[in-house]
Design a protein around this motif. Sequence first.
Motif, PDB file in Angstrom:
ATOM      1  N   PRO A 292       0.813  -1.213   0.000  1.00 11.96           N
ATOM      2  CA  PRO A 292       0.000   0.000   0.000  1.00 11.96           C
ATOM      3  C   PRO A 292       0.852   1.271   0.000  1.00 11.96           C
ATOM      4  N   LEU A 293       2.104   1.166   0.415  1.00 11.10           N
ATOM      5  CA  LEU A 293       2.975   2.327   0.525  1.00 11.10           C
ATOM      6  C   LEU A 293       4.196   2.158  -0.363  1.00 11.10           C
ATOM      7  N   PRO A 294       4.667   3.259  -1.012  1.00 12.78           N
ATOM      8  CA  PRO A 294       5.972   3.178  -1.687  1.00 12.78           C
ATOM      9  C   PRO A 294       7.042   2.773  -0.669  1.00 12.78           C
ATOM     10  N   LYS A 295       8.043   2.013  -1.120  1.00  9.80           N
ATOM     11  CA  LYS A 295       8.978   1.380  -0.173  1.00  9.80           C
ATOM     12  C   LYS A 295       9.718   2.393   0.696  1.00  9.80           C
ATOM     13  N   GLN A 296       9.988   3.594   0.163  1.00  8.05           N
ATOM     14  CA  GLN A 296      10.763   4.556   0.959  1.00  8.05           C
ATOM     15  C   GLN A 296       9.979   5.081   2.165  1.00  8.05           C
ATOM     16  N   TYR A 297       8.664   4.841   2.164  1.00  8.22           N
ATOM     17  CA  TYR A 297       7.854   5.299   3.293  1.00  8.22           C
ATOM     18  C   TYR A 297       7.472   4.159   4.228  1.00  8.22           C
ATOM     19  N   ARG A 298       7.876   2.947   3.903  1.00  4.33           N
ATOM     20  CA  ARG A 298       7.586   1.807   4.788  1.00  4.33           C
ATOM     21  C   ARG A 298       8.409   1.924   6.064  1.00  4.33           C
ATOM     22  N   LEU A 299       7.896   1.321   7.129  1.00  2.00           N
ATOM     23  CA  LEU A 299       8.628   1.320   8.396  1.00  2.00           C
ATOM     24  C   LEU A 299       9.666   0.215   8.400  1.00  2.00           C
ATOM     25  N   LEU A 300      10.856   0.583   8.862  1.00  2.00           N
ATOM     26  CA  LEU A 300      11.953  -0.376   8.987  1.00  2.00           C
ATOM     27  C   LEU A 300      12.410  -0.320  10.436  1.00  2.00           C
ATOM     28  N   ALA A 301      12.130  -1.385  11.181  1.00  2.00           N
ATOM     29  CA  ALA A 301      12.393  -1.414  12.622  1.00  2.00           C
ATOM     30  C   ALA A 301      11.829  -0.143  13.273  1.00  2.00           C
ATOM     31  N   GLY A 302      10.601   0.201  12.874  1.00  2.00           N
ATOM     32  CA  GLY A 302       9.881   1.290  13.522  1.00  2.00           C
ATOM     33  C   GLY A 302      10.144   2.682  12.968  1.00  2.00           C
ATOM     34  N   VAL A 303      11.060   2.805  12.014  1.00  2.00           N
ATOM     35  CA  VAL A 303      11.436   4.111  11.473  1.00  2.00           C
ATOM     36  C   VAL A 303      11.286   4.064   9.943  1.00  2.00           C
ATOM     37  N   PRO A 304      10.643   5.076   9.329  1.00  2.00           N
ATOM     38  CA  PRO A 304      10.486   5.041   7.870  1.00  2.00           C
ATOM     39  C   PRO A 304      11.845   4.920   7.152  1.00  2.00           C
ATOM     40  N   VAL A 305      11.871   4.144   6.080  1.00  2.00           N
ATOM     41  CA  VAL A 305      13.100   3.919   5.308  1.00  2.00           C
ATOM     42  C   VAL A 305      13.731   5.258   4.918  1.00  2.00           C
ATOM     43  N   LEU A 306      12.911   6.197   4.426  1.00  2.00           N
ATOM     44  CA  LEU A 306      13.444   7.501   3.999  1.00  2.00           C
ATOM     45  C   LEU A 306      14.083   8.243   5.164  1.00  2.00           C
ATOM     46  N   ARG A 307      13.461   8.173   6.323  1.00  2.00           N
ATOM     47  CA  ARG A 307      14.010   8.871   7.493  1.00  2.00           C
ATOM     48  C   ARG A 307      15.379   8.301   7.859  1.00  2.00           C
ATOM     49  N   ARG A 308      15.526   6.994   7.792  1.00  2.00           N
ATOM     50  CA  ARG A 308      16.826   6.372   8.085  1.00  2.00           C
ATOM     51  C   ARG A 308      17.887   6.870   7.101  1.00  2.00           C
ATOM     52  N   SER A 309      17.522   6.920   5.811  1.00  2.00           N
ATOM     53  CA  SER A 309      18.485   7.389   4.804  1.00  2.00           C
ATOM     54  C   SER A 309      18.857   8.847   5.062  1.00  2.00           C
ATOM     55  N   ALA A 310      17.847   9.665   5.371  1.00  2.00           N
ATOM     56  CA  ALA A 310      18.114  11.092   5.621  1.00  2.00           C
ATOM     57  C   ALA A 310      19.016  11.261   6.839  1.00  2.00           C
ATOM     58  N   LEU A 311      18.767  10.483   7.889  1.00  2.00           N
ATOM     59  CA  LEU A 311      19.564  10.595   9.114  1.00  2.00           C
ATOM     60  C   LEU A 311      21.024  10.218   8.871  1.00  2.00           C
ATOM     61  N   ALA A 312      21.253   9.257   7.973  1.00  2.00           N
ATOM     62  CA  ALA A 312      22.633   8.838   7.697  1.00  2.00           C
ATOM     63  C   ALA A 312      23.452   9.999   7.144  1.00  2.00           C
ATOM     64  N   TYR A 313      22.793  10.876   6.387  1.00  2.00           N
ATOM     65  CA  TYR A 313      23.488  12.032   5.799  1.00  2.00           C
ATOM     66  C   TYR A 313      23.451  13.251   6.717  1.00  2.00           C
ATOM     67  N   LEU A 314      22.314  13.436   7.395  1.00  2.00           N
ATOM     68  CA  LEU A 314      22.189  14.597   8.298  1.00  2.00           C
ATOM     69  C   LEU A 314      23.257  14.579   9.381  1.00  2.00           C
ATOM     70  N   GLY A 315      23.598  13.388   9.836  1.00  2.00           N
ATOM     71  CA  GLY A 315      24.569  13.305  10.917  1.00  2.00           C
ATOM     72  C   GLY A 315      26.001  13.195  10.429  1.00  2.00           C
ATOM     73  N   HIS A 316      26.229  13.290   9.112  1.00  2.00           N
ATOM     74  CA  HIS A 316      27.578  13.054   8.584  1.00  2.00           C
ATOM     75  C   HIS A 316      28.389  14.344   8.511  1.00  2.00           C
ATOM     76  N   PRO A 317      29.614  14.321   9.030  1.00  2.00           N
ATOM     77  CA  PRO A 317      30.410  15.558   9.070  1.00  2.00           C
ATOM     78  C   PRO A 317      30.803  16.092   7.690  1.00  2.00           C
ATOM     79  N   GLY A 318      30.767  15.238   6.641  1.00  2.00           N
ATOM     80  CA  GLY A 318      31.165  15.703   5.320  1.00  2.00           C
ATOM     81  C   GLY A 318      30.024  16.290   4.504  1.00  2.00           C
ATOM     82  N   ILE A 319      28.815  16.273   5.062  1.00  2.00           N
ATOM     83  CA  ILE A 319      27.627  16.722   4.324  1.00  2.00           C
ATOM     84  C   ILE A 319      27.118  18.039   4.910  1.00  2.00           C
ATOM     85  N   ASP A 320      26.942  19.044   4.036  1.00  2.00           N
ATOM     86  CA  ASP A 320      26.504  20.362   4.505  1.00  2.00           C
ATOM     87  C   ASP A 320      24.986  20.513   4.502  1.00  2.00           C
TER      88      ASP A 320
END
Length: 394
Positions: A20-48
């Motif tokens: 029913p949902l595009p995969k990037q909006y599915r929950l992965l261990a309680g957190v949306p897939v897209l949110r996990r991807s965004a967090l990986a970059y948001l917390g990275h020191p090389g990304i502005d």
Amino acid sequence: MPLTVALIVAAGRGLRFGGPLPKQYRLLAGVPVLRRSALAYLGHPGIDAVRIVIDPAARDLYDAAVGALGLPEPLAGGADRQESVRRGLEALAREAPAPDRVLIHDAARPLVDAATIAGVIAALDDAPGAIAAVPLADTLKRAAASGGDRPAVAGTVDRGGLWRAQTPQGFRFPPILHAHRAAAGAALTDDAAVAEAAGLPVRLVPSSEENFKVTTEADLARAEALLTAVAESRTGTGFDVHRFGPGDHVVLCGVRIPHDRGLVGHSDADVGLHAITDALLGAIGAGDIGQHFPPTDPQWRGAASDAFLAHAAGLIAARGGRIVHVDVTLIAERPKIGPHRDAMVDRISEILAVPADRVSVKATTTEGLGFTGRREGIAAQAAATVALPPARPA
Ligand code: MG
């Protein structure tokens, strides 16, 4: 320092996934897939900055997935991935300042690790393009054109020099923007192919097998298993003694028990909670209770030991760990522990926020022997087991 922007492509409608949902909006261990991807970059020191390309029709899903992360407005994607990336790049080009470098990432690769991101960024010092990739490990076979479900092998393909491309795919910004403009409508399968078509050199940066794309339900289950896996189970032990002195009660495992003597100590002298606290600190190699709460510090004078135990639990939670169980043995002739045992279990369970069936309180005497036998004091020993997760972004 060059301005480096992560452009996360989340515009897919998830047709292959079928749910029913595009995969990037599915929950992965309680957190949306897209949110996990965004967090990986948001917390990275090389990304502005992190920018996300979405299907504007999915704006509600986007808001629910990444709301409260403080991201700038999402960018509008197009009919397919290549068009979505091109539109995202065009939008970035209209902003001031435009990025110097862009890392294009599939939203559906939520397990990308910081080292891979850093590797791609570093490779852009030497080349205009660099992509995360893994060398092929399996032998490749070419199937005969006909043969149904079990086609014949038509040949073995030399896998030498072959890599599987992932994302992030990083580029210096002006050349990849021009390459995408030139390739518009060409239906290339990744951004590196767009760069190659424009003659841009692209480097391969070794990545991880775990940086796979979540495409099927089985992929989602595999990613969930990786995220919830226990990497380590650790056990710690603790031991404590307090001597009797004047008083009319003792506090044991957080429970006040009337008694004809009290226990002497800087805090409330709760040997049970002190032993459990040391067991938990020991399980994560975080020193002992005296280091965290020095007896010389006046703020702990007469303090309830709940705070010590809660502090140890907080250190474990901060590492993403989970308390599997605690087990404490109180060693005393008097007072009798039995009548208070259930209350002690409930109190420890409450302080640690773990179910009562993961808390054990036992009691023994030493048959009149030693200092506990002579009723000079009370001893306690404890064990605790902690499950720590694999190290990865939240
Ligand atoms: Mg103590």
